[in-house]
Design an enzyme around this catalytic site. Structure first.
Site: not given
Length: 566
Positions: A213, A445, A483
């Protein structure tokens, strides 16, 4: 390799010393007589000249021995835990705080962990790399010296349990530059200084970086800006075009704040379940995972409520359908940004992305002002960016800034794009120095679009050339992974660190890697980890839980446009 210049009298005395072998040390590291013991590290001064960017120096604030602990793959040997502070040039800016784990049985290597969100906390230096393996020791357990920093600020109280959503530091220019990347150089140079002091003048033989990220963005930042500092980088789901992503989050906030447009958790689940059902078998197997994401475009209009009116979760209203289509399609803006970015590719909500995760997806409540804490992470991120980075007015309504027509805020947004978008595709210096890059991204994601990572990889190939890129960079898309593996359809687990070591240290690029689903209910199923643009396709026979029953295909089973609706 990649040592710093010793700049204090103490460390000058430590400059001599042979590097240990690259493999795990068979016993306690044989420190030279000039090594600074763990208990003597507190108070060690870090001169400003030891850091490659402007600071006013720093010092070790604490150090203590930590005994061996844990068992199995989570075991760690005895190590020295060190805390340090790096002081800013601007007296109004906060310190960078950092932590190191210096193992007694050191393998001679170092690994830096990246952060996440707006950072503001020090990542767990005893933890694993993103999408890391559940059946192998973590870096510290392998004998790595590990370190990480808070990127130049501490999250304010009141943001628990999500401190990474605190953007209040954005009112200070130096703090913004540190967060955008400068803190990476300052932290890594300081870590090398402390390492050399503790290990008697010996620098790491190899230094790696791993982050996801914002930490993935940080991984690309070190490869782009300091191409000789790290031997290899694991950049997972990287938010490399941070300002562009923020603008999309603002667009998302405006779309979902329209009357009746927000799909609640029940509607989100309905849409996600229907998308999976429509495209699941495109890879030849019904397993709850959309493998051929590019070949899937579910039409949400098939879920339309009678007369297009909200019917309480059994269907989608016209307003909700329009919102989902908008967020699943690319956003383009018609004004110039200093970074050169012109848009963001949207999210694959209609081809498998998991919008239903409570925090990281669309959230439980529509955006507003003040921004609800149960809204999605992305719109809360926009709220902080507008109030502290862009307008620097904590009372400003984030919905009043239009990402498509920012008006008086255009200049400031452009300035921030130049600082925050880590978008240089020229990785030739990194590659020439022997650097290797592993890019990992799940196609489900819900917070950072994997399409964006594909975009960056294609830019690198265009600048560097296809063959040269393949010699130093791999992009692996992981179907079903979302994610940070939160309630994912496929909880990805791969020993990327061993793969990176083999590539950087021995020239052995990954060959037919296999990714495991670490979810308890998955029974250890595996899939081939296919290099972009290929994806795992079931052969039609064999154990559906075994990677051996799949091949990496480059031909979509059916073709779908990038922008399904106008």
């Amino acid at each position: 390799m990649r040592s710093i210049v010793a700049a204090s009298g103490l460390v000058l005395a430590l400059a001599a010393g042979a590097c240990p072998p690259g493999g795990p040390a068979p016993g306690p590291y044989s420190a030279s007589p000039t090594a600074v013991a763990c208990g003597d590290l507190p108070g060690l001064r870090i001169p400003a000249s030891a850091v490659g960017l402007p600071t006013t120096g720093g010092e070790v604030t604490a150090a203590q021995p930590v005994p061996a602990a844990g068992s199995g793959t989570s075991a760690t040997g005895a190590y020295c835990r060190v805390d340090a502070a790096i002081h800013p040039v601007d007296p109004e800016a906060p310190d960078i705080t950092m932590r190191l784990a210096l193992p007694v049985r050191w393998n001679g290597k170092a690994l830096m962990f990246g952060g996440g969100g707006y950072d503001g906390t020090i990542p767990d230096i005893t933890g694993n790399v993103p999408f890391g393996p559940a059946d192998r020791p973590r870096p510290l357990g392998r004998g790595y010296a590990t370190f990480a920093g808070d990127s130049g600020h501490r999250a304010a109280p009141g943001f628990e349990p999500v401190p990474s959503l605190d953007g209040s530091f954005g009112v200070n220019d130096e703090a913004v530059r540190n967060f955008a990347g400068d803190a990476l150089k300052k932290t890594s140079d300081t870590a090398r200084f402390v390492l050399r002091a503790h290990y008697g003048g010996t620098a790491p033989t190899r230094t790696y970086f791993a982050g996801g990220s914002s930490g993935g963005r940080e991984g690309l930042a070190v490869a782009q800006r300091w191409p000789t500092d790290f031997d290899g980088v694991i950049a997972a789901y990287p938010a490399w075009n941070a300002a562009a992503l923020n603008l999309f989050f603002g667009y998302e906030a405006q779309i979902l704040s329209r009357p009746g447009a927000f799909p609640g958790p029940v509607e989100q689940e309905l849409l996600h379940r229907s998308t999976i059902a429509a495209c699941d078998d495109d890879d030849g197997l019904r397993d709850g995972v959309v493998s051929d994401e590019r070949g899937c475009r579910f039409d949400p209009r098939t879920l339309r409520c009678p007369k297009g009116r909200d019917a309480g979760g059994t269907c989608l209203s016209d307003a909700q359908i329009r919102a989902v289509i908008a967020l699943s399609s690319p956003l383009r803006w018609r004004y110039r940004l200093a970074s050169g970015e012109t848009g963001y590719p949207g999210f694959p909500f209609l081809s498998g992305a998991d919008m239903t995760t409570p925090l990281l997806g669309l959230g439980a409540r529509a955006p507003g002002h003040p921004m609800p804490k149960d809204s999605g992470y992305g719109v809360q991120f926009w709220d902080q960016w507008v109030r502290y980075f862009v307008t620097r007015d904590p009372a400003h309504d984030p919905l009043a800034v239009d990402p498509r027509r920012p008006g008086p805020w255009h200049r400031r947004i452009s300035e921030l794009s130049a600082i925050q978008d880590v978008n240089d595709p020229d990785l030739r210096r990194f590659a020439q120095a022997g650097g290797k890059l592993l890019l990992l991204h799940g196609t489900a994601d819900e917070l950072v679009s994997h399409r964006s990572t594909v975009d960056y990889h294609q830019r690198v190939r265009a600048r560097t050339g296809v063959r040269a890129t393949a010699d130093s960079t791999r992009l692996y898309l992981i179907p079903g992974a979302n994610h940070v593996n939160v309630d994912a359809s496929f909880a990805a687990s791969w020993d990327s660190l061993s793969a990176l070591e083999a590539w950087a240290e021995h020239g052995a690029a990954p060959v037919r890697p296999v990714v495991r689903d670490a979810a308890p209910a998955a029974n250890g199923r595996t899939r081939p980890l296919c290099a972009y643009p290929s994806w795992p396709k079931y052969r039609g026979t064999g154990d559906p839980d075994s990677a051996d029953s799949f091949t990496c295909s480059t031909s979509p089973r059916r073709t779908a446009p990038d922008t399904p609706w106008s």
